[in-house]
Enzyme design. Sequence first.
Site, mmCIF file in Angstrom:
data_model
loop_
_atom_site.group_PDB
_atom_site.id
_atom_site.type_symbol
_atom_site.label_atom_id
_atom_site.label_comp_id
_atom_site.label_asym_id
_atom_site.label_seq_id
_atom_site.Cartn_x
_atom_site.Cartn_y
_atom_site.Cartn_z
ATOM 1 N N HIS A 25 -15.806 11.766 5.527
ATOM 2 C CA HIS A 25 -15.273 11.676 4.174
ATOM 3 C C HIS A 25 -14.204 10.601 4.075
ATOM 4 O O HIS A 25 -13.693 10.131 5.083
ATOM 5 C CB HIS A 25 -14.701 13.026 3.711
ATOM 6 C CG HIS A 25 -13.496 13.482 4.474
ATOM 7 N ND1 HIS A 25 -13.591 14.285 5.588
ATOM 8 C CD2 HIS A 25 -12.172 13.248 4.295
ATOM 9 C CE1 HIS A 25 -12.372 14.540 6.049
ATOM 10 N NE2 HIS A 25 -11.494 13.915 5.286
ATOM 11 N N ARG A 29 -5.666 10.518 -2.965
ATOM 12 C CA ARG A 29 -4.641 11.423 -3.503
ATOM 13 C C ARG A 29 -4.740 11.410 -5.018
ATOM 14 O O ARG A 29 -4.898 10.346 -5.615
ATOM 15 C CB ARG A 29 -3.255 10.969 -3.055
ATOM 16 C CG ARG A 29 -3.007 11.209 -1.601
ATOM 17 C CD ARG A 29 -1.581 10.772 -1.191
ATOM 18 N NE ARG A 29 -1.361 11.097 0.196
ATOM 19 C CZ ARG A 29 -1.676 10.299 1.212
ATOM 20 N NH1 ARG A 29 -2.231 9.120 0.991
ATOM 21 N NH2 ARG A 29 -1.456 10.669 2.457
ATOM 22 N N HIS A 119 -11.680 0.312 -2.838
ATOM 23 C CA HIS A 119 -12.497 1.122 -3.729
ATOM 24 C C HIS A 119 -13.430 2.018 -2.923
ATOM 25 O O HIS A 119 -13.596 1.848 -1.726
ATOM 26 C CB HIS A 119 -13.342 0.223 -4.651
ATOM 27 C CG HIS A 119 -14.305 -0.653 -3.918
ATOM 28 N ND1 HIS A 119 -13.974 -1.924 -3.491
ATOM 29 C CD2 HIS A 119 -15.582 -0.454 -3.522
ATOM 30 C CE1 HIS A 119 -15.005 -2.460 -2.864
ATOM 31 N NE2 HIS A 119 -16.005 -1.585 -2.871
ATOM 32 N N GLU A 165 -16.792 1.178 -7.269
ATOM 33 C CA GLU A 165 -17.887 0.222 -7.393
ATOM 34 C C GLU A 165 -19.166 1.019 -7.635
ATOM 35 O O GLU A 165 -19.362 2.084 -7.054
ATOM 36 C CB GLU A 165 -18.016 -0.589 -6.102
ATOM 37 C CG GLU A 165 -19.123 -1.618 -6.126
ATOM 38 C CD GLU A 165 -19.198 -2.432 -4.844
ATOM 39 O OE1 GLU A 165 -20.005 -3.381 -4.811
ATOM 40 O OE2 GLU A 165 -18.471 -2.119 -3.876
#
Length: 177
Positions: A25, A29, A119, A165
């Site tokens: 993962h 935050r 991103h 994106e």
Amino acid sequence: MSFKGEQHPGVQTPTADSQGFRLNHTMLRVKDPQQALAFYTRVFGMRVMRRLDFEEMNFSLYFLARLDDAEQVPEDQSERTVWTFSQTGLLELTHNWGTESQEDFAYHDGNAQPQGFGHICFSVPDLDAAEAWFDANEVEFVKRSDQGKMKDVIFVKDVDGYWIEVVQADRLGALGD
């Protein structure tokens, strides 16, 4: 022989010591989990797989995934926790308690100076339909698919200002060199 990865200066051959390692993962935050969860579940169709609260440290973790309908997820909490940490491509949203009530609180998005994190990315089956969906849901665009030098790539912002994106894989075959 199967593809073993591109070779560039600095690339080293993996050893047996890292056999079985995979990215589980990435974490962002978030100021307000209710707003962030609404965004990722409504706009990107993700589901919360597991919430973990750490009362003594005043934070919660929300693990989200975009699953196919046929995927089997354990109902038992303990089994689902193990399942969650064995997946690939999850998004962890971390909420430090109390930030949601701080009016001017914001996290650095990584794209303002000084730049750092850039991103996350979602692949979609139909970029044009995704762009229309984002418009219908009033998602803030950084860049549309027909703008800039990189065509067929969208960038949007989530509710905390992080860039996302969005690509359609079969439209990117000629990307780069």
